[in-house]
Motif scaffolding. Sequence first.
Motif, PDB file in Angstrom:
ATOM      1  N   PHE A  17     -10.953   5.111   0.084  1.00  0.00           N
ATOM      2  CA  PHE A  17      -9.732   5.480   0.801  1.00  0.00           C
ATOM      3  C   PHE A  17      -9.975   6.703   1.684  1.00  0.00           C
ATOM      4  CE2 PHE A  17      -5.625   7.633   1.193  1.00  0.00           C
ATOM      5  CZ  PHE A  17      -4.818   6.587   1.617  1.00  0.00           C
ATOM      6  N   GLN A  52       0.600   4.312  -2.776  1.00  0.00           N
ATOM      7  CA  GLN A  52       0.374   5.714  -2.447  1.00  0.00           C
ATOM      8  C   GLN A  52       1.497   6.603  -2.965  1.00  0.00           C
ATOM      9  OE1 GLN A  52      -2.515   6.930  -1.323  1.00  0.00           O
ATOM     10  NE2 GLN A  52      -3.141   4.793  -1.582  1.00  0.00           N
ATOM     11  N   ARG A  56       0.821  -1.204   0.000  1.00  0.00           N
ATOM     12  CA  ARG A  56       0.000   0.000   0.000  1.00  0.00           C
ATOM     13  C   ARG A  56       0.860   1.263   0.000  1.00  0.00           C
ATOM     14  NH1 ARG A  56      -5.027   0.425   4.070  1.00  0.00           N
ATOM     15  NH2 ARG A  56      -5.383  -1.579   3.030  1.00  0.00           N
ATOM     16  N   SER A  57       2.003   1.208   0.679  1.00  0.00           N
ATOM     17  CA  SER A  57       2.875   2.383   0.730  1.00  0.00           C
ATOM     18  C   SER A  57       3.410   2.741  -0.653  1.00  0.00           C
ATOM     19  CB  SER A  57       4.042   2.128   1.683  1.00  0.00           C
ATOM     20  OG  SER A  57       4.798   0.995   1.266  1.00  0.00           O
ATOM     21  N   THR A  80     -12.562   6.152   4.717  1.00  0.00           N
ATOM     22  CA  THR A  80     -12.112   5.264   5.798  1.00  0.00           C
ATOM     23  C   THR A  80     -10.745   5.683   6.340  1.00  0.00           C
ATOM     24  OG1 THR A  80     -11.047   3.699   4.267  1.00  0.00           O
ATOM     25  CG2 THR A  80     -13.377   3.325   4.787  1.00  0.00           C
ATOM     26  N   ASN A  81     -10.303   6.913   5.953  1.00  0.00           N
ATOM     27  CA  ASN A  81      -8.992   7.409   6.400  1.00  0.00           C
ATOM     28  C   ASN A  81      -7.866   6.445   6.063  1.00  0.00           C
ATOM     29  OD1 ASN A  81      -9.959   9.856   7.597  1.00  0.00           O
ATOM     30  ND2 ASN A  81     -10.725   8.653   9.332  1.00  0.00           N
ATOM     31  N   GLY A  82      -7.978   5.845   4.886  1.00  0.00           N
ATOM     32  CA  GLY A  82      -6.914   4.982   4.393  1.00  0.00           C
ATOM     33  C   GLY A  82      -6.961   3.542   4.842  1.00  0.00           C
ATOM     34  N   ARG A  83      -7.969   3.166   5.629  1.00  0.00           N
ATOM     35  CA  ARG A  83      -8.031   1.782   6.102  1.00  0.00           C
ATOM     36  C   ARG A  83      -8.405   0.814   4.987  1.00  0.00           C
ATOM     37  NH1 ARG A  83     -11.927   0.660   9.367  1.00  0.00           N
ATOM     38  NH2 ARG A  83     -13.056   2.616   9.130  1.00  0.00           N
ATOM     39  N   PHE A  84      -9.222   1.275   4.043  1.00  0.00           N
ATOM     40  CA  PHE A  84      -9.631   0.431   2.918  1.00  0.00           C
ATOM     41  C   PHE A  84      -9.371   1.174   1.614  1.00  0.00           C
ATOM     42  CE2 PHE A  84     -12.317  -0.941   6.457  1.00  0.00           C
ATOM     43  CZ  PHE A  84     -12.045  -2.302   6.464  1.00  0.00           C
ATOM     44  N   THR A  85      -8.900   0.434   0.609  1.00  0.00           N
ATOM     45  CA  THR A  85      -8.578   1.048  -0.679  1.00  0.00           C
ATOM     46  C   THR A  85      -9.589   0.712  -1.772  1.00  0.00           C
ATOM     47  OG1 THR A  85      -7.158  -0.838  -1.251  1.00  0.00           O
ATOM     48  CG2 THR A  85      -6.111   1.061  -0.182  1.00  0.00           C
TER      49      THR A  85
END
Length: 396
Positions: A209, A47, A43-44, A212-217
């Motif tokens: 994204f 992004q 994920r990093s 969910t504040n980045g918890r799910f993409t």
Amino acid sequence: MKVVGLMSGTSADGVDAALVSIVRKATRLEVEMGAFYSLPYPRSLQQRLLSASVSGTVADLCHLNALLGEWFADAALGAIRAAQLTTEEVDLIGSHGQTVHHLPNGIKDTRVGAIRSTLQIGEPAVIAERTGITTVANFRPRDIAAGGQGAPLTPGIHALLFQHHRRGRLIVNLGGISNVTYLPRGAGGDGLMAFDTGPANMVLDGIMFRSTNGRFTMDRDGRLAAKGRVDSRLLAKLLAYPYLSQAPPKSTGREMFGEAMQTELLSWPQARKLSVEDLLATCTRWTAEAVGTARRWVKGGIDEVIVGGGGVRNRAIMEHLKAVFAPVPVTTFEAHGWDSKALESVAFAILAYQTVMEQCGNVPAVTGAASPRLLGCIVPSGPGWYERLHPGRRRK
């Protein structure tokens, strides 16, 4: 010839690698799937790629270009292992790379006029070095240099794999962006059309994204969208988006439907009043309706709609597509013997084959290029690469 095709789409979620066997029989290619391998990005890294496409520095792009070369090489090697082959048994790699910017409509510059451009990263020299296999990459710039949009490049492949002598078919790819190819009944290219229709997974993934504040993409399988209700007022506003009414040839990407557009969408009063489920439901309907706009430019009947790409797993989009095109049947690539996720990587394997066999890969009627062109840049595996691909033939 055994060829690996590599693809990473606008969602920037990983590299897909397809190993295929290509045989020329008379004037037709026969393509057989050998193996498929998918290498997801952390994920990093995803992004970092998405940020670089909007605000990346030269240093960012320089580093990511080499880094992705390593990832693409690993994906190619994964497909070769999955096929139980060695690198010595594979003749060629075709790599689409990762698009970080696409500006097909041109920006005026002093003395030279409008400059149109596109940029894909994933250094092919790294791929060739790590695998020892001749690699073809950078397919889009030549079409753009010849006056085209540089996209879509898959219509000729769709015609090869899906054209039917009695049925007019609309081939739909649901990636980050949705695109269509219209294949008229019968053989030949008369009436073939293709273009990007607009948003698909890119907008839906962005909503997930952010909400969910980045918890799910992603909205996996379209589960949340299926629970929501389409808001007619917001849908009407989305359908008025200028790109949808623009006549082809046209192509688009993250520059139009990425972060800036998603920020604008989420700031609209209509959107802010909706639950996440309702917002996703409305945007999945928007995706389907955008695909449906293809009918206004298609000259000929559509007897069947065939859908592939990652979005085919989103049941909400598929249900909306069935409603938009009813009573025309909507099927998937799988129903016709091809993996929905693999087909774009298969396409770039075939495009690489065409390049080394000195066959033009673009369709000018689709992209707007002045005429057919050989696509891509070739990074040789080493001395003797040409003779290996062309046994008994010497370069002049």
